[in-house]
Design an enzyme around this catalytic site. Structure first.
Site, mmCIF file in Angstrom:
data_model
loop_
_atom_site.group_PDB
_atom_site.id
_atom_site.type_symbol
_atom_site.label_atom_id
_atom_site.label_comp_id
_atom_site.label_asym_id
_atom_site.label_seq_id
_atom_site.Cartn_x
_atom_site.Cartn_y
_atom_site.Cartn_z
ATOM 1 C CE LYS A 11 -14.117 -46.205 -39.419
ATOM 2 N NZ LYS A 11 -13.304 -47.400 -39.108
ATOM 3 N NE ARG B 8 -10.498 -42.977 -35.083
ATOM 4 C CZ ARG B 8 -10.466 -43.164 -36.395
ATOM 5 N NH1 ARG B 8 -10.978 -42.280 -37.204
ATOM 6 N NH2 ARG B 8 -9.912 -44.256 -36.905
ATOM 7 N NE ARG C 180 -6.303 -49.607 -43.967
ATOM 8 C CZ ARG C 180 -7.053 -49.027 -43.025
ATOM 9 N NH1 ARG C 180 -8.325 -48.799 -43.242
ATOM 10 N NH2 ARG C 180 -6.508 -48.689 -41.874
ATOM 11 N NE ARG D 94 -4.141 -45.742 -43.114
ATOM 12 C CZ ARG D 94 -5.369 -45.678 -42.602
ATOM 13 N NH1 ARG D 94 -6.417 -45.827 -43.387
ATOM 14 N NH2 ARG D 94 -5.551 -45.455 -41.324
ATOM 15 N NE ARG E 284 -5.156 -47.322 -36.986
ATOM 16 C CZ ARG E 284 -5.138 -48.031 -38.111
ATOM 17 N NH1 ARG E 284 -4.050 -48.694 -38.440
ATOM 18 N NH2 ARG E 284 -6.172 -48.070 -38.891
#
Ligand code: ADP
Ligand code: ADP
Ligand code: ZN
Length: 217
Positions: free
Chosen positions: A13, A88, A122, A155, A166
């Site tokens: 996204k 969300r 990531r 992160r 998550r």
């Protein structure tokens, strides 16, 4: 035009919304990014959400919705926007509908295995928040950003323990919104599995057609 970018954590996204924001000159509004900026600056908001965000939890609807209302009220968002990471929950979806209903929801479809592979590699630039991947989109130098020379970091919520939490929240609270938006007739599915270049080519065409008023679904 008002677009929501929807999909699992790691679906792409943020990467695609950044490209679309440049291509279509729309503001890219990422709630995750708003929280990370506040956390980095140590503002009252940042301190309030830090533990929740780092452990992979969801910030309350009350707080998140207020922030989004505030952001959508700014001048640059009056003719359209790209929302990334919001809504969300069903509560957030209803709040958005009441305040400024979306035109389309771009649903980036990516299987679980791929999502986990993407999240585990990531990396992000500390200064400009450009998103990288160790294998799929590495920076030229592993420690610094190609664009701004900022430091590259991982992160806290991309560590295995938080990723599990998550994905669980995604499954229970966010994924059901797909059916909700399908019911509203605004859901547009885009295959997010290919490499970033091919996903972007398809997405660009889909968004272009939607803006030209063509039916794509
Ligand atoms: P990802 O890119 O993995 O989808 P985001 O950058 O969108 O993650 O969000 C990072 C974190 O910020 C979330 O895990 C959550 O803790 C918090 N957050 C972001 N958006 C929302 C939201 N709409 N509602 C509640 N919490 C949110
Ligand atoms: P989200 O915002 O949905 O959590 P990101 O845009 O942050 O997802 O992407 C998650 C990770 O996957 C990042 O490391 C990014 O570089 C990488 N990525 C994004 N799109 C693709 C793609 N199409 N193919 C391979 N890797 C991708
Ligand atoms: Zn940078």
């Amino acid at each position: 035009m008002k677009f929501v970018f929807f999909g699992a954590p790691g679906a792409g996204k943020g990467t695609m919304a950044a490209k679309a924001a440049t291509a279509f000159k729309l503001p890219h509004i990422s709630t995750g990014e708003i929280f990370r900026t506040a956390m980095r600056a140590g503002t009252p908001l940042g301190l309030k959400v830090k533990t929740i965000v780092e452990s992979g939890g969801l910030v309350s609807d009350e707080l998140t919705v207020e922030l989004v209302y505030e952001r959508l009220s700014q001048a640059d968002a009056k003719d359209g926007w790209l929302l990334d990471g919001f809504p969300r929950t069903l509560g957030q979806a209803k709040a958005l509908e009441a305040f400024s209903p979306e035109d389309y929801v771009i649903d980036l479809e990516v299987r679980d295995e791929k999502v986990i592979e993407r999240l585990s590699g990531r990396r992000m630039c500390k200064s400009c928040s450009r998103i990288y991947h160790t294998k799929f989109m590495p920076p030229k130098n592993p420690d610094t950003c190609d664009d701004c020379n900022g430091a590259i970091y991982t992160r806290d919520d991309d560590r295995e323990e938080s990723v599990r939490v998550r994905l669980e929240h995604y499954r229970n609270q966010t994924a059901p919104l797909e059916a909700y938006y399908e019911g509203r007739g605004t859901l547009v599915r885009v295959d997010g599995e290919g490499d970033a270049e091919s996903v972007w080519t398809v997405l660009y065409g889909v968004m272009r057609d939607l803006m030209d008023g063509k039916k794509v679904h």
